[in-house]
Design a protein around this motif. Structure first.
Motif, PDB file in Angstrom:
ATOM      1  N   ILE A 120      15.585   5.222  -6.906  1.00 24.17           N
ATOM      2  CA  ILE A 120      14.741   4.517  -5.933  1.00 24.17           C
ATOM      3  C   ILE A 120      13.270   4.620  -6.327  1.00 24.17           C
ATOM      4  CG2 ILE A 120      13.955   4.543  -3.538  1.00 24.17           C
ATOM      5  CD1 ILE A 120      16.771   5.459  -2.745  1.00 24.17           C
ATOM      6  N   CYS A 121      12.831   5.820  -6.702  1.00 24.09           N
ATOM      7  CA  CYS A 121      11.428   5.998  -7.113  1.00 24.09           C
ATOM      8  C   CYS A 121      11.112   5.191  -8.358  1.00 24.09           C
ATOM      9  CB  CYS A 121      11.142   7.487  -7.358  1.00 24.09           C
ATOM     10  SG  CYS A 121      11.208   8.516  -5.869  1.00 24.09           S
ATOM     11  N   PHE A 122      12.055   5.121  -9.301  1.00 19.04           N
ATOM     12  CA  PHE A 122      11.826   4.352 -10.518  1.00 19.04           C
ATOM     13  C   PHE A 122      11.708   2.863 -10.213  1.00 19.04           C
ATOM     14  CE2 PHE A 122      13.034   2.462 -14.608  1.00 19.04           C
ATOM     15  CZ  PHE A 122      12.172   3.146 -15.436  1.00 19.04           C
ATOM     16  N   ALA A 123      12.532   2.387  -9.290  1.00 15.15           N
ATOM     17  CA  ALA A 123      12.448   0.975  -8.909  1.00 15.15           C
ATOM     18  C   ALA A 123      11.110   0.672  -8.237  1.00 15.15           C
ATOM     19  CB  ALA A 123      13.611   0.631  -7.975  1.00 15.15           C
ATOM     20  N   ILE A 124      10.628   1.597  -7.400  1.00 17.41           N
ATOM     21  CA  ILE A 124       9.321   1.395  -6.760  1.00 17.41           C
ATOM     22  C   ILE A 124       8.213   1.385  -7.811  1.00 17.41           C
ATOM     23  CG2 ILE A 124       7.664   2.444  -5.177  1.00 17.41           C
ATOM     24  CD1 ILE A 124      10.028   3.492  -3.555  1.00 17.41           C
ATOM     25  N   ALA A 125       8.308   2.297  -8.777  1.00 14.61           N
ATOM     26  CA  ALA A 125       7.308   2.334  -9.844  1.00 14.61           C
ATOM     27  C   ALA A 125       7.325   1.045 -10.659  1.00 14.61           C
ATOM     28  CB  ALA A 125       7.556   3.536 -10.757  1.00 14.61           C
ATOM     29  N   LEU A 126       8.507   0.507 -10.940  1.00 13.60           N
ATOM     30  CA  LEU A 126       8.610  -0.749 -11.687  1.00 13.60           C
ATOM     31  C   LEU A 126       7.976  -1.903 -10.920  1.00 13.60           C
ATOM     32  CD1 LEU A 126       9.765  -2.359 -14.068  1.00 13.60           C
ATOM     33  CD2 LEU A 126      11.913  -2.545 -12.802  1.00 13.60           C
ATOM     34  N   LEU A 127       8.255  -1.957  -9.623  1.00 15.66           N
ATOM     35  CA  LEU A 127       7.696  -3.026  -8.803  1.00 15.66           C
ATOM     36  C   LEU A 127       6.173  -2.922  -8.730  1.00 15.66           C
ATOM     37  CD1 LEU A 127       8.190  -5.423  -6.885  1.00 15.66           C
ATOM     38  CD2 LEU A 127       8.444  -3.776  -5.010  1.00 15.66           C
ATOM     39  N   ALA A 128       5.668  -1.693  -8.532  1.00 13.86           N
ATOM     40  CA  ALA A 128       4.221  -1.512  -8.437  1.00 13.86           C
ATOM     41  C   ALA A 128       3.532  -1.835  -9.759  1.00 13.86           C
ATOM     42  CB  ALA A 128       3.907  -0.078  -8.015  1.00 13.86           C
ATOM     43  N   THR A 129       4.144  -1.449 -10.853  1.00 14.27           N
ATOM     44  CA  THR A 129       3.550  -1.723 -12.168  1.00 14.27           C
ATOM     45  C   THR A 129       3.510  -3.216 -12.444  1.00 14.27           C
ATOM     46  OG1 THR A 129       4.374   0.410 -12.973  1.00 14.27           O
ATOM     47  CG2 THR A 129       3.728  -1.199 -14.621  1.00 14.27           C
ATOM     48  N   SER A 130       4.594  -3.917 -12.096  1.00 15.51           N
ATOM     49  CA  SER A 130       4.623  -5.363 -12.318  1.00 15.51           C
ATOM     50  C   SER A 130       3.565  -6.082 -11.491  1.00 15.51           C
ATOM     51  CB  SER A 130       6.018  -5.907 -11.962  1.00 15.51           C
ATOM     52  OG  SER A 130       7.016  -5.292 -12.753  1.00 15.51           O
ATOM     53  N   THR A 131       3.258  -5.515 -10.327  1.00 17.54           N
ATOM     54  CA  THR A 131       2.296  -6.184  -9.444  1.00 17.54           C
ATOM     55  C   THR A 131       0.856  -6.019  -9.925  1.00 17.54           C
ATOM     56  OG1 THR A 131       3.787  -5.795  -7.579  1.00 17.54           O
ATOM     57  CG2 THR A 131       1.503  -6.325  -7.057  1.00 17.54           C
ATOM     58  N   ILE A 132       0.507  -4.832 -10.405  1.00 17.15           N
ATOM     59  CA  ILE A 132      -0.905  -4.556 -10.687  1.00 17.15           C
ATOM     60  C   ILE A 132      -1.274  -4.667 -12.165  1.00 17.15           C
ATOM     61  CG2 ILE A 132      -0.972  -2.962  -8.742  1.00 17.15           C
ATOM     62  CD1 ILE A 132      -0.988  -0.661 -10.747  1.00 17.15           C
ATOM     63  N   ARG A 133      -0.312  -4.908 -13.051  1.00 18.61           N
ATOM     64  CA  ARG A 133      -0.644  -4.854 -14.476  1.00 18.61           C
ATOM     65  C   ARG A 133      -1.626  -5.948 -14.878  1.00 18.61           C
ATOM     66  NH1 ARG A 133       4.457  -7.079 -18.062  1.00 18.61           N
ATOM     67  NH2 ARG A 133       4.859  -8.992 -16.898  1.00 18.61           N
TER      68      ARG A 133
END
Length: 487
Positions: free
Chosen positions: A171-184
């Motif tokens: 779950i934490c990895f999925a949140i990190a992936l989503l956040a990274t995709s949003t702000i990159r």
């Protein structure tokens, strides 16, 4: 690696963030599992130790009165502890008093025992733990209890915790992936533009280009603004440097010519002074010698003492003139590098020192095979100064020893001259190679304080280094290097 070969900063940022966050989460997961296993095992060991101590306390009376029936009744209470598979009570002589098996089919042989002096210890074997505890009554050893317990409960609890932690990890990895995709894009787009501008500046040397400033007012916008300001400053400095380059070159040429002329004048002055001083000094020395040889009977004690001091001062002045000429020659003499055997040179100098003072007992140790590619005359001056110093500072020893050798190190060959003489205080080692700096008084050892400064200049001109190590009354060692270089 191909995964990092992309030219896109955005992709690299995405992958780097995922790798870092994934690694961090994985490390947290592993550390949590390891800590949980450690805690559960420690808890199990403490629990089994408590049960062994309680069982031992309840077995004291049965052991004292040799009541097996009471002992078996006490052991039967272990059926309420599902983790305990077997137990055995031993007498102090090691013979078995009673045992408990939860399942009669269990084969239990006691192979581990407490060492002398141990009151409690445990052993892990596979999924079982063996706990041993001495039974004591009023300070006396009355027996020993051994319990065999299962550790399967620890594995089951760790497995449940691992599954829960693995779910949280995903779950934490999925949140990190989503956040990274949003702000990159918010982070990497300004950096990409900045990198392209820097590439243009580097390739074309065009400092008039500017990077696009992002509409935000965060650190990235500040970075781009600072980069543009830096380009403006570089552009202004470049114009100023271009305008002053010709003037600077002219000044350098003038200063170089002045320095060359000054060096030539200084060299000529040194030789002129030395030459002009030698004539009067020789006359003084001749007069003093004649007074000492022909008029000694007509002089009183004080007169003879004054003549001796006159000749001694004349000798010191002559040595000082020679040292000053060597010092000047060390700086101005052109280098003529040729193959030299320092071992043969050291042997020749040692033989000359022995010939000057045959009454001294000095043992020379000279290593064979020390070839260098250097100026023959200047290296003669270096070894004469180093070996002469060793000869001088061992003059107060009945049995002196002077060694010339070399060692092979990673940086190259290091040559050294070592003696067992007066040595020096290592606190003042930085003064050794300065002109006219001496660490011993003239009454102790005569000298001008120029020899080591001359050696330092010669070694430095050859591209090498020279340094010293020593201690008071424990001798001194002078090291130097001579890089092999063609003329």
């Amino acid at each position: 690696m191909r995964i990092w070969s992309s030219q896109s900063i955005s992709d690299k940022f995405m992958r780097m963030t995922l790798v870092v966050s994934g690694t961090a989460l994985l490390l947290v997961y592993i550390s949590s599992i390891v800590y949980d296993l450690y805690s559960l095992r420690h808890e199990l060991i403490s629990s089994i130790a408590t049960e062994a101590s309680m069982l031992g306390a309840n077995s004291v009376a049965a052991l004292l009165f040799d009541d097996k029936q009471a002992m078996e009744s006490t052991l039967s209470a272990l059926r309420n502890s599902p983790r305990v598979r077997a137990a055995v009570i031993l007498r102090p002589d090691g013979s078995e008093f009673a045992r408990y098996l939860r399942d009669p089919s269990i084969h239990f042989d006691l192979t581990k025992h407490l060492a002398p002096g141990e009151t409690q210890h445990h052993w892990l074997s596979g999924r079982e733990i063996l706990m041993g505890s001495k039974i004591q009554f009023q300070g006396a050893w009355v027996g020993t209890v051994y319990l065999v317990a299962e550790t399967g409960d620890v594995a089951r609890r760790a497995g449940r915790f691992g599954l829960i932690s693995a779910g949280m990890l995903l779950i934490c990895f999925a949140i990190a992936l989503l956040a990274t995709s949003t702000i990159r894009h918010l982070v990497t787009d300004p950096l990409t533009g900045l990198a392209k501008t820097a590439q243009v500046v580097t390739r074309e040397k065009d400092y008039s280009v500017r990077a696009r400033i992002p509409p935000s007012s965060d650190e990235l916008a500040f970075l781009v603004k600072s980069f543009n300001e830096m380009l403006e400053q570089i552009q202004a400095r470049d114009r100023a440097l271009e305008a002053t380059r010709s003037d600077l070159e002219r000044r350098v040429e003038e200063r170089t010519a002045e320095l060359s002329a000054t060096n030539k004048e200084l060299e000529a002055f040194s030789y002129s002074v030395a030459h002009d001083l030698r004539g009067p000094l020789q006359q003084i020395n001749n007069i003093g010698f004649l007074l000492q040889q022909t008029s000694a009977d007509g002089l009183n004690t004080e007169g003879r003492m004054l003549v001796d001091r006159l000749l001694e001062g004349s000798k010191r002045m002559s040595g000082l003139i020679d040292d000053l000429l060597n010092l000047s020659r060390a700086s101005s003499h052109p280098l003529h590098r040729t193959p030299i055997d320092l071992s043969n040179m050291a042997e020749t100098i040692a033989a000359g020192l022995h010939a000057e003072s045959q009454s001294r007992q000095v043992r020379f140790i000279i290593a064979r095979g020390a070839p260098v590619f250097a100026d023959d005359g200047l290296m003669q001056v270096v070894l004469e100064n180093l070996l002469g110093n060793a000869w001088k500072y061992t003059s107060k020893l009945e049995s002196a020893e002077i060694e010339f050798g070399y060692t092979e190190e990673e940086a190259g060959t290091v040559y050294f001259v070592r003696d067992n003489g007066a040595g020096f205080n290592p606190r003042y080692a930085d003064r050794l190679f300065r002109p006219f700096q001496r660490l011993h008084s003239q009454n102790e050892f005569t000298g001008t304080g120029v020899g080591l400064a001359t050696a330092y200049r010669i070694i430095t001109r050859h591209g090498g280094k020279i340094w010293a190590k020593g201690a008071v009354d424990q001798g001194a060692t002078f090291f130097f290097t001579l890089p092999y270089a063609e003329a």
